[in-house]
Motif scaffolding. Structure first.
Motif, PDB file in Angstrom:
ATOM      1  N   GLY A 232      -3.052  -3.224  -2.689  1.00 55.47           N
ATOM      2  CA  GLY A 232      -2.255  -3.731  -1.488  1.00 55.47           C
ATOM      3  C   GLY A 232      -2.746  -3.838  -0.018  1.00 55.47           C
ATOM      4  O   GLY A 232      -2.703  -4.841   0.643  1.00 55.47           O
ATOM      5  N   ARG A 233      -3.603  -2.727   0.470  1.00 53.95           N
ATOM      6  CA  ARG A 233      -4.167  -2.726   1.492  1.00 53.95           C
ATOM      7  C   ARG A 233      -5.100  -3.708   1.645  1.00 53.95           C
ATOM      8  O   ARG A 233      -5.471  -4.399   2.772  1.00 53.95           O
ATOM      9  CB  ARG A 233      -4.704  -1.067   1.793  1.00 53.95           C
ATOM     10  N   GLU A 234      -5.886  -3.846   0.479  1.00 58.99           N
ATOM     11  CA  GLU A 234      -6.882  -4.951   0.621  1.00 58.99           C
ATOM     12  C   GLU A 234      -6.688  -6.244  -0.034  1.00 58.99           C
ATOM     13  O   GLU A 234      -7.531  -7.130  -0.387  1.00 58.99           O
ATOM     14  CB  GLU A 234      -8.094  -4.414  -0.263  1.00 58.99           C
ATOM     15  N   LEU A 235      -5.539  -6.796  -0.006  1.00 58.19           N
ATOM     16  CA  LEU A 235      -5.032  -7.960  -0.424  1.00 58.19           C
ATOM     17  C   LEU A 235      -5.541  -8.996   0.473  1.00 58.19           C
ATOM     18  O   LEU A 235      -5.822  -8.741   1.759  1.00 58.19           O
ATOM     19  CB  LEU A 235      -3.284  -8.185  -0.593  1.00 58.19           C
ATOM     20  N   VAL A 236      -5.999 -10.098  -0.109  1.00 55.63           N
ATOM     21  CA  VAL A 236      -6.597 -11.081   0.685  1.00 55.63           C
ATOM     22  C   VAL A 236      -5.470 -12.342   1.104  1.00 55.63           C
ATOM     23  O   VAL A 236      -4.785 -12.735   0.222  1.00 55.63           O
ATOM     24  CB  VAL A 236      -7.519 -11.814   0.021  1.00 55.63           C
ATOM     25  N   HIS A 237      -5.227 -12.403   2.429  1.00 56.70           N
ATOM     26  CA  HIS A 237      -4.288 -13.668   2.655  1.00 56.70           C
ATOM     27  C   HIS A 237      -5.230 -14.871   3.059  1.00 56.70           C
ATOM     28  O   HIS A 237      -6.009 -14.870   4.092  1.00 56.70           O
ATOM     29  CB  HIS A 237      -3.467 -13.387   3.715  1.00 56.70           C
ATOM     30  N   PHE A 238      -5.541 -15.705   1.927  1.00 51.74           N
ATOM     31  CA  PHE A 238      -6.325 -16.793   2.192  1.00 51.74           C
ATOM     32  C   PHE A 238      -5.648 -17.871   3.026  1.00 51.74           C
ATOM     33  O   PHE A 238      -4.999 -18.591   2.619  1.00 51.74           O
ATOM     34  CB  PHE A 238      -6.807 -17.504   1.118  1.00 51.74           C
ATOM     35  N   SER A 239      -5.741 -17.609   4.508  1.00 45.44           N
ATOM     36  CA  SER A 239      -5.064 -18.355   5.492  1.00 45.44           C
ATOM     37  C   SER A 239      -5.493 -19.765   5.814  1.00 45.44           C
ATOM     38  O   SER A 239      -6.652 -19.730   6.113  1.00 45.44           O
ATOM     39  CB  SER A 239      -4.811 -17.600   6.704  1.00 45.44           C
TER      40      SER A 239
ATOM     41  N   ASP B 252       0.791  -1.176   0.088  1.00 42.00           N
ATOM     42  CA  ASP B 252      -0.081  -0.030  -0.047  1.00 42.00           C
ATOM     43  C   ASP B 252       0.924   1.190  -0.048  1.00 42.00           C
ATOM     44  O   ASP B 252       0.545   2.213  -0.693  1.00 42.00           O
ATOM     45  CB  ASP B 252      -0.814   0.155   1.358  1.00 42.00           C
ATOM     46  N   ARG B 253       1.853   1.313   0.865  1.00 37.60           N
ATOM     47  CA  ARG B 253       2.692   2.340   0.899  1.00 37.60           C
ATOM     48  C   ARG B 253       3.446   2.457  -0.266  1.00 37.60           C
ATOM     49  O   ARG B 253       4.012   4.000  -0.735  1.00 37.60           O
ATOM     50  CB  ARG B 253       3.715   2.282   1.872  1.00 37.60           C
ATOM     51  N   LEU B 254       3.752   1.660  -1.188  1.00 38.37           N
ATOM     52  CA  LEU B 254       4.449   1.682  -2.488  1.00 38.37           C
ATOM     53  C   LEU B 254       3.766   2.031  -3.563  1.00 38.37           C
ATOM     54  O   LEU B 254       3.899   2.134  -4.804  1.00 38.37           O
ATOM     55  CB  LEU B 254       5.343   0.272  -2.750  1.00 38.37           C
TER      56      LEU B 254
END
Length: 606
Positions: free
Chosen positions: A386-393, A379-381
């Motif tokens: 980026g901020r809303e990426l999903v980690h399907f954990s 997100d910073r880059l």
């Protein structure tokens, strides 16, 4: 016909006429009627009471009477306190069944050029060992999630990131150099990934011996045990040689690079066989050897923009304390990258290759913190997703005899597991007498479909977030909540269809006539089939293959209960037989569509 939408429309209209313009769609709460009450769908009337200024029973009765007049979908109603139970008309159920019958892709939405683009990363193998049981869960979840997102109208790109560089790769390379004697997949008769995995284990075997000897020596010289152990690990000749090889690789040493390319090519050929057997594939494969330099450049760029900070020892860090986290290392003092750096580089390459709207990483829950940090950094880059990426954990998967340990050579290889599942499926079918009328080729093909179906379903029916115990014996059962039970039901229905065709009934163009009548269990079956679209939509919102798996089981169980009570081909009259054939045909279709979202084939015969 969408029965729920029609009832909601009619309710909005009649409630507005009864109680004024303040009625809004959010007030309409529709749910399936409880089994102990008469009706198919229930309206909760409590949201209307503030405007109706009447008792719940009176409000429900007024709305029910108005609905019977307003729409032919509602045949009758009854009131239980604040609940309005609606009986849907026969004509509406028959119309709905015809609609389901007319749509071969019922429950799916089609993507358009304007649909959002979702990228899904899964698999992420290392080129120093074959795929194992943990990779199986990862690949099955990733593939299923891709199918579910496509069924929800997204454009989907399936990607893989291969960890093809680093000290662990050099360990296998060094062991092959020392003890391989030129062995190849062809001379050994082994798949390339298995061959390289053997050398990784061999390295660790010799390395353990060296560290044990050094540790004993250091202790005898008066060094404390923990300090001796740590020094032994770093001073062992083998690990030093592996580190030297890594330095040569990073400096593009021709000999080391040639060996690396040769051994990796063996591994990739092995991976391809395993992926094919699992029924998964990718639209694009990225390699960390190509992305880590991109990541370093991106970090340097962020450093120039003041996003990161360089410490006195030349290392580069991201300060995330304002996010409630800690400081994260991005480049070591010697300038080498870490996993986070490589993930930034991979993201940069992907964003240049595709106009990504959403990025989903299918990675185990031990990496939860990593992806929390990666999201903030991307997100910073400047990456919009980026901020809303999903980690399907997802949780870990184990066998009844315990965990797997790669370096000790006790891994449950994916290839071995697939072979065992296929063999068990064949043995179980033979013992049950289900193969008696099939050719040998048919038996083998069905054993593969059933074995893989058992494996995939057993893994995917479990909530991905939970750790799970995979028991091969339990998974291959033709009864209960298993893949073979659902597959067998599909094959049974296809057998009914073949018999109907043999009797001269046009199975392909069946349509329930206007005079068709459905009994209570049949309307429940139509209602269950109709809910498939909502289940697919919810699975897309929740990233939940288990939701699809459990729906397929529930539909299959409901069909078998109905089939136990009512004859299809020997029904009392032609119209009833035609209607029941339509029901059976479409149950099979939805089972096929649902299981396809799990990557599971359903056989025509078993």
């Amino acid at each position: 016909m969408n029965i729920e939408n029609e009832i909601a429309r009619a309710t909005l209209k009649v409630a507005g006429e009864l109680y004024g313009p303040d009625i809004n769609p959010e007030m309409i709460q529709l749910q399936k009627t409880r089994a102990d009450f008469e009706g198919n769908l229930t309206i909760v009337v409590f949201p209307f009471l503030k405007i109706s200024k009447k008792k719940p029973e009176d409000t429900a009765r007024e709305i029910g009477e108005a609905l019977v007049k307003e729409t032919q979908v509602v045949a009758s109603f009854n009131v239980v306190k604040g609940f309005l139970n609606l009986v849907v008309s026969q004509a509406a159920w028959v119309s709905l069944l015809n609609d389901i019958n007319a749509n071969p892709d019922f429950g799916y939405k089609k993507a358009t050029e304007d649909s959002e683009l979702v990228m899904i990363e899964y698999s992420s193998p290392n080129t120093n060992k074959p795929l194992h049981l943990g990779h199986v869960r990862n690949n099955l979840l990733g593939w299923s999630l891709a199918q579910i997102m496509e069924a929800n109208g997204y454009r989907v790109v399936k990607t893989n990131i291969v960890n093809d560089r680093g000290i662990h790769i050099c360990k296998s390379m060094l062991a092959w150099q020392k003890w391989g004697n030129g062995e190849t997949p062809q001379t050994s008769g082994k798949k390339g990934d298995h061959l390289i995995g053997d050398y990784y284990v061999l390295f660790d075997k010799h390395y353990r011996k060296e560290t044990a000897l050094l540790k004993s020596q250091y202790i005898s010289e008066g060094m404390p045990e923990k300090e001796a152990e740590e020094k032994a690990k770093n001073e062992a000749p083998l690990i030093k040689e592996a580190h030297d090889m890594l330095v040569k690789w990073e400096n593009n040493d021709n000999e080391v690079r040639a060996l690396w390319e040769k051994m990796n090519s063996w591994v990739y050929a092995g991976f391809d066989e395993t992926y094919k057997a699992m029924g998964v594939s990718f639209d694009n494969i990225y390699y960390e050897s190509q992305t880590y330099l991109r990541g370093k450049a991106k970090v340097e760029e962020g450093l120039e923009k003041g996003l990161f900070e360089r410490h006195e020892d030349n290392s580069v860090w991201a300060d995330l304390t304002d996010e409630g986290l800690d400081k994260k290392l991005l480049l070591r003092s010697d300038g080498t990258s870490v996993y986070m750096t490589q993930d930034i580089g991979t993201a940069e390459m992907r964003f240049n290759d595709y106009p990504i709207d959403k990025m989903i990483y299918v990675v185990g829950n031990e990496q939860n913190y990593h992806f929390q940090v990666l999201s903030i950094l991307l997100d910073r880059l400047g990456y919009k997703w980026g901020r809303e990426l999903v980690h399907f954990s997802y949780g870990m998967v184990e066998l009844p005899n315990g965990k797997m340990k790669s370096r000790e050579g006790t891994v449950v290889d994916a290839d071995d597991l697939i072979d065992v599942m296929t063999a068990d499926a064949r043995r179980t079918a033979d013992e049950a007498g289900k193969n008696d009328d099939l050719t040998e080729n048919e038996k083998q093909a069905i054993a593969r479909i059933v074995g893989m179906g058992a494996l995939k379903y057993f893994i995917l029916k479990v909530d991905a977030r939970k750790n799970m115990l995979f028991n091969p014996e339990e998974s291959i059962d033709f009864n209960g909540n298993t893949g073979p039970f659902i597959q067998y039901t599909h094959a049974r229905i296809k057998s009914i269809m073949r018999k109907a065709e043999a009797a001269g009934i046009n199975v392909e163009n069946l349509a329930a006539g206007e005079k068709a009548m459905l009994n209570e269990k049949e309307t429940e079956l139509v209602q269950k089939m109709n809910s498939f679209a909502a289940v697919v939509e919810q699975a897309g919102k929740d990233y939940s293959p288990s939701g699809i798996a459990n729906y397929c089981y529930e539909l299959t169980k409901e069909f078998n209960q109905w089939y136990h009570d009512y004859s299809v081909l020997n029904a009392d009259d032609k119209q009833t037989r035609r209607t029941r054939l339509v029901l059976a045909k479409n149950v099979a279709k939805i089972i096929r569509n649902g299981m396809a979202l799990l990557g599971i084939e359903v056989p025509e015969r078993m």
